[in-house]
Design an enzyme around this catalytic site. Structure first.
Site, PDB file in Angstrom:
ATOM      1  N   ASN A  61       0.832  -1.207   0.000  1.00  0.00           N
ATOM      2  CA  ASN A  61       0.000   0.000   0.000  1.00  0.00           C
ATOM      3  C   ASN A  61       0.864   1.253   0.000  1.00  0.00           C
ATOM      4  O   ASN A  61       1.926   1.294   0.624  1.00  0.00           O
ATOM      5  CB  ASN A  61      -1.032  -0.004   1.128  1.00  0.00           C
ATOM      6  CG  ASN A  61      -0.462  -0.238   2.507  1.00  0.00           C
ATOM      7  OD1 ASN A  61       0.581  -0.845   2.658  1.00  0.00           O
ATOM      8  ND2 ASN A  61      -1.154   0.250   3.520  1.00  0.00           N
ATOM      9  N   GLU A  63       0.423   5.227   0.642  1.00  0.00           N
ATOM     10  CA  GLU A  63      -0.492   6.263   1.149  1.00  0.00           C
ATOM     11  C   GLU A  63      -0.029   7.654   0.728  1.00  0.00           C
ATOM     12  O   GLU A  63       1.040   7.837   0.156  1.00  0.00           O
ATOM     13  CB  GLU A  63      -0.604   6.133   2.677  1.00  0.00           C
ATOM     14  CG  GLU A  63      -1.217   4.788   3.066  1.00  0.00           C
ATOM     15  CD  GLU A  63      -1.521   4.651   4.541  1.00  0.00           C
ATOM     16  OE1 GLU A  63      -1.072   5.500   5.342  1.00  0.00           O
ATOM     17  OE2 GLU A  63      -2.215   3.681   4.894  1.00  0.00           O
ATOM     18  N   CYS A  72      -4.129   0.578  -2.544  1.00  0.00           N
ATOM     19  CA  CYS A  72      -3.977  -0.669  -1.786  1.00  0.00           C
ATOM     20  C   CYS A  72      -2.881  -1.538  -2.401  1.00  0.00           C
ATOM     21  O   CYS A  72      -2.582  -1.441  -3.599  1.00  0.00           O
ATOM     22  CB  CYS A  72      -5.282  -1.470  -1.821  1.00  0.00           C
ATOM     23  SG  CYS A  72      -6.623  -0.751  -0.891  1.00  0.00           S
ATOM     24  N   GLU A  74      -2.952  -4.727  -3.099  1.00  0.00           N
ATOM     25  CA  GLU A  74      -3.434  -5.642  -4.136  1.00  0.00           C
ATOM     26  C   GLU A  74      -3.455  -4.961  -5.495  1.00  0.00           C
ATOM     27  O   GLU A  74      -2.987  -5.494  -6.499  1.00  0.00           O
ATOM     28  CB  GLU A  74      -4.866  -6.125  -3.822  1.00  0.00           C
ATOM     29  CG  GLU A  74      -5.007  -6.924  -2.539  1.00  0.00           C
ATOM     30  CD  GLU A  74      -5.267  -6.062  -1.313  1.00  0.00           C
ATOM     31  OE1 GLU A  74      -4.718  -4.947  -1.221  1.00  0.00           O
ATOM     32  OE2 GLU A  74      -6.025  -6.520  -0.449  1.00  0.00           O
ATOM     33  N   CYS A 112     -10.244  -5.137   0.205  1.00  0.00           N
ATOM     34  CA  CYS A 112     -11.358  -4.182   0.255  1.00  0.00           C
ATOM     35  C   CYS A 112     -12.256  -4.358  -0.975  1.00  0.00           C
ATOM     36  O   CYS A 112     -11.889  -5.053  -1.934  1.00  0.00           O
ATOM     37  CB  CYS A 112     -10.820  -2.752   0.328  1.00  0.00           C
ATOM     38  SG  CYS A 112     -10.243  -2.109  -1.253  1.00  0.00           S
ATOM     39  N   CYS A 115     -10.683  -3.456  -4.396  1.00  0.00           N
ATOM     40  CA  CYS A 115      -9.730  -4.463  -4.884  1.00  0.00           C
ATOM     41  C   CYS A 115     -10.463  -5.712  -5.378  1.00  0.00           C
ATOM     42  O   CYS A 115     -10.053  -6.338  -6.351  1.00  0.00           O
ATOM     43  CB  CYS A 115      -8.724  -4.813  -3.793  1.00  0.00           C
ATOM     44  SG  CYS A 115      -7.565  -3.472  -3.477  1.00  0.00           S
TER      45      CYS A 115
HETATM   46  N1  THU Z   1      -5.327  -1.567   2.407  1.00  0.00           N
HETATM   47  C1  THU Z   1      -4.756  -2.376   1.465  1.00  0.00           C
HETATM   48  O1  THU Z   1      -3.622  -2.141   1.019  1.00  0.00           O
HETATM   49  N2  THU Z   1      -5.493  -3.424   1.021  1.00  0.00           N
HETATM   50  C2  THU Z   1      -6.742  -3.730   1.433  1.00  0.00           C
HETATM   51  O2  THU Z   1      -7.371  -4.625   0.889  1.00  0.00           O
HETATM   52  C3  THU Z   1      -7.343  -3.001   2.557  1.00  0.00           C
HETATM   53  C4  THU Z   1      -6.653  -1.761   2.961  1.00  0.00           C
HETATM   54  C5  THU Z   1      -4.565  -0.410   2.873  1.00  0.00           C
HETATM   55  C6  THU Z   1      -5.147   0.926   2.491  1.00  0.00           C
HETATM   56  C7  THU Z   1      -4.563   1.827   3.561  1.00  0.00           C
HETATM   57  O3  THU Z   1      -3.262   2.247   3.145  1.00  0.00           O
HETATM   58  C8  THU Z   1      -4.411   0.911   4.771  1.00  0.00           C
HETATM   59  O4  THU Z   1      -4.499  -0.411   4.280  1.00  0.00           O
HETATM   60  C9  THU Z   1      -5.455   1.127   5.844  1.00  0.00           C
HETATM   61  O5  THU Z   1      -6.737   1.044   5.343  1.00  0.00           O
END
Ligand code: THU
Length: 157
Positions: A61, A63, A72, A74, A112, A115
């Site tokens: 991920n 940010e 994310c 994935e 999520c 994704c």
């Molecule tokens: N996140 C992912 O990378 N994948 C997911 O399927 C769920 C959430 C990340 C997004 C954000 O940077 C952090 O997790 C918290 O939500």
């Protein structure tokens, strides 16, 4: 009125019960959590996918101070695959995550909704179900196709 019951099949493994190939992919997803850029949530997610040609690609991920600009793990991996190997299907994707304390999540981490939607389209492109490995310290789930995570999904109309 009719009631419809939809079934999802999830196989639960201990890490040492997985095939060597699957264990390797999970370990690579765990490694990818260490590359994650998550200064805001401090939730470090790693993904590693294997393409049908055997190539493996990682994602984590990413940010941003402008929160909606984040991506994310994935999708970072899936979009890298779509860029570098646009005509090769994804065979398996493994996902792992570390909590703000630095330890891997106890429960398997689950992708999520966005994704999942991207995985649906990736299956259409691959022309076969994508195997999904969700890792947690307790156990690892193997899900053989995104339909088990997202029934009644929206596909092209
Ligand atoms: N996140 C992912 O990378 N994948 C997911 O399927 C769920 C959430 C990340 C997004 C954000 O940077 C952090 O997790 C918290 O939500």
């Amino acid at each position: 009125m009719k009631e419809l019951t939809l079934k999802s099949l999830i196989k639960e493994y201990q890490l040492d019960e997985l095939t060597a190939e699957d264990r390797h992919l999970v370990e690579s997803a765990i490694e990818a959590t260490n590359r994650s850029y998550a200064p805001y949530s401090k939730f470090h997610v790693g993904a590693c996918l294997r393409l049908d040609n055997g190539v493996e690609l990682k994602g984590c991920n990413q940010e941003n101070a402008a929160f909606p600009s984040a991506l994310c793990a994935e999708r970072a991996a899936i979009f890298a695959a779509g860029t570098q190997y646009p005509n090769v299907g994804i065979q398996t994707i493994a996902i792992a995550a570390r909590t703000p304390k630095g330890n891997l999540t106890e429960e398997p981490v689950s992708p999520c909704g966005t994704c999942r939607q991207v995985l649906i389209e990736s299956e259409t492109r691959a022309k076969h179900p994508i195997r999904i490995l969700l890792h947690g310290e307790k156990c690892t789930y193997l899900i053989e196709g995104i339909k088990h995570l997202m029934p009644l999904s929206f596909t092209e109309f």
